[in-house]
Design an enzyme around this catalytic site. Sequence first.
Site, short mmCIF file in Angstrom:
data_model
loop_
_atom_site.label_atom_id
_atom_site.label_comp_id
_atom_site.label_asym_id
_atom_site.label_seq_id
_atom_site.Cartn_x
_atom_site.Cartn_y
_atom_site.Cartn_z
N VAL A 64 14.12 11.56 10.60
CA VAL A 64 13.74 10.78 9.41
C VAL A 64 12.23 10.86 9.18
CG1 VAL A 64 13.60 8.44 8.49
CG2 VAL A 64 15.68 9.21 9.63
N SER A 65 11.85 11.21 7.97
CA SER A 65 10.44 11.19 7.59
C SER A 65 10.29 10.52 6.23
CB SER A 65 9.88 12.62 7.52
OG SER A 65 8.68 12.64 6.77
N VAL A 66 9.46 9.50 6.20
CA VAL A 66 9.20 8.78 4.94
C VAL A 66 8.55 9.74 3.94
CG1 VAL A 66 7.82 6.92 3.91
CG2 VAL A 66 8.99 6.55 6.09
N ASP A 80 4.45 0.31 12.01
CA ASP A 80 3.25 -0.27 11.41
C ASP A 80 3.05 -1.75 11.78
OD1 ASP A 80 2.67 2.13 10.26
OD2 ASP A 80 3.32 1.59 8.24
N ILE A 90 7.79 6.41 17.12
CA ILE A 90 7.51 7.18 15.90
C ILE A 90 6.28 8.06 16.06
CG2 ILE A 90 7.12 7.06 13.40
CD1 ILE A 90 9.83 5.91 14.17
N LYS A 149 0.83 -1.21 0.00
CA LYS A 149 0.00 0.00 0.00
C LYS A 149 0.86 1.26 0.00
CE LYS A 149 -1.76 1.61 4.00
NZ LYS A 149 -1.58 3.01 4.40
N ASN A 150 1.83 1.30 0.92
CA ASN A 150 2.56 2.55 1.10
C ASN A 150 3.58 2.82 0.01
OD1 ASN A 150 1.00 3.16 3.25
ND2 ASN A 150 2.49 2.53 4.81
N ARG A 154 -4.42 10.59 4.38
CA ARG A 154 -3.30 11.53 4.49
C ARG A 154 -2.32 11.43 3.32
NH1 ARG A 154 -2.05 13.76 9.22
NH2 ARG A 154 0.02 13.97 8.35
N CYS A 183 -4.33 12.76 12.97
CA CYS A 183 -5.12 11.55 12.77
C CYS A 183 -5.08 10.72 14.03
CB CYS A 183 -4.69 10.78 11.52
SG CYS A 183 -3.28 9.72 11.75
N ARG A 239 -8.92 -0.35 4.22
CA ARG A 239 -8.01 0.66 3.68
C ARG A 239 -6.66 0.06 3.32
NH1 ARG A 239 -7.48 6.14 6.86
NH2 ARG A 239 -6.04 6.32 5.12
N ARG A 242 1.06 14.41 13.46
CA ARG A 242 1.57 14.22 12.11
C ARG A 242 1.67 15.51 11.28
NH1 ARG A 242 -0.91 8.84 9.63
NH2 ARG A 242 1.08 8.86 8.55
#
Length: 426
Positions: free
Chosen positions: A169-171, A313, A335, A22-23, A99, A123, A405, A128
């Site tokens: 760090v941010s994806v 996750d 996180i 998904k991501n 998001r 959320c 989702r 976030r």
Amino acid sequence: MDRIRIRGGHPLKGEIPISGAKNAALKLMAASLLTADPLNLANVPRLADVRAMAELLMSFGVSIQVNMSPGLGEGDLMKLQARQITSVFASYDMVRKMRASFQVLAPLLARQGEAKVSLPGGCAIGARPVELHLSALQAMGAKIDLAEGYVTATAPGGLKGAEIVFPFVSVGATETAMMAASLAKGVTKIVNAAREPEISDLGNCLIAMGAQISGLGSSEITIEGVASLHGADYRVMPDRIEAGTYAIAAAIAGGEVELVGAAPETIASLSSLLVKSGAEVSATARGLKVRMNGSRPHAGDVTTAPYPGFPTDLQAQIMALMVVADGTSVIREKIFENRFMHVPELARMGAQIRIDGDTATVRGVEKLKGAPVMATDLRASVSLVLAGLAAEGETLVSRVYHLDRGFDRLEEKLSRVGADIARVSE
Ligand code: EPZ
């Protein structure tokens, strides 16, 4: 509204096909905005979030065709073509629902020189914020205005390469910077970039589209901008969170499951924990095999961290395992600040968990008892399904739309390996 009903106590045996991630898929779909040519994605998972992203992209004028594969094993084929972008506006209604919609900001800006995208807001799992995305675009010369809940970004003369140093760090922010830099003038260096496999998947797709990128998988990514990108055929990577979830399912329910199509190297942190908890985990020619001989798992401590650390996750799912483990586990969530929403629901099934800030102390119990429980977010809801597999009696998980989702045909995949699970309508 639908619920998922699980009757626990059945060991699992057989194969579970792992879907596309998904991501990764959501960002690859957004990357189609960067070119007028077709982007053909294979192994696209069948998910509500994928449909939401498709709807958003179509509102910008992207044409999308989907060829659905007949079985569970092979993902769908999706052809996306942003021949002409007719709108650069993403409404609050769209972004609030999902998001990841915010990830259209960079490609719209890079291709069209302007975009107006709603700020996502908080959320269920945390506040976030998105300031890192915005500062990356500003460093590349974009003008950013915030008003009435929207970001308006403009770069009339085009974006320019820059050195972007992320403080943490941010994806999502790494992906924003990568998409913007691909069409910027000059060289962009991203320092302290995220190393998640989904970042490499996006990077490899951009490379297939003609981008000049090096350093994928490391914390320093360098991108030399090109004037335009072209179409490509690209296969979405396997979903490591889905694979990890089913690996934990095998450990919690007992039995032996082969996760066909999984990429074992992307869930190494989980595999070593499962081995410590008493499971046998081995890579196979087709994926990963997980076996648990029916004995109680051993407790183990977990701290979430950016990749290659233990993924946030999978935190809710591993907690479901530790809830029935022999001994006490300490689980730290580093996180997101509010990602323990599954704890009160697990407690309704008999779990013994104490929360103190970002730390959950789990005292394993021998048995859980099925109960009606409520899903609060995607990963929390699947942890309740896992707990249901191990519980005595019936568990009814409501708010199933969270599961839809991000888990492609979950009840079909679990029932084919022997779980007693069904979707029931009220
Ligand atoms: C992605 O979210 C994933 N979502 C999340 O998966 C995942 O949990 C997360 O990465 C971490 O791995 C998608 O890919 C669609 P971040 P993202 O930016 O990009 C803070 C799921 O269940 N932050 O790496 O939003 C942020 O608040 C979802 O599939 C800022 O403070 O995550 C968080 O504490 C949930 N400012 C931390 O950084 C910013 O500008 C990491 O977030 C950006 C992020």
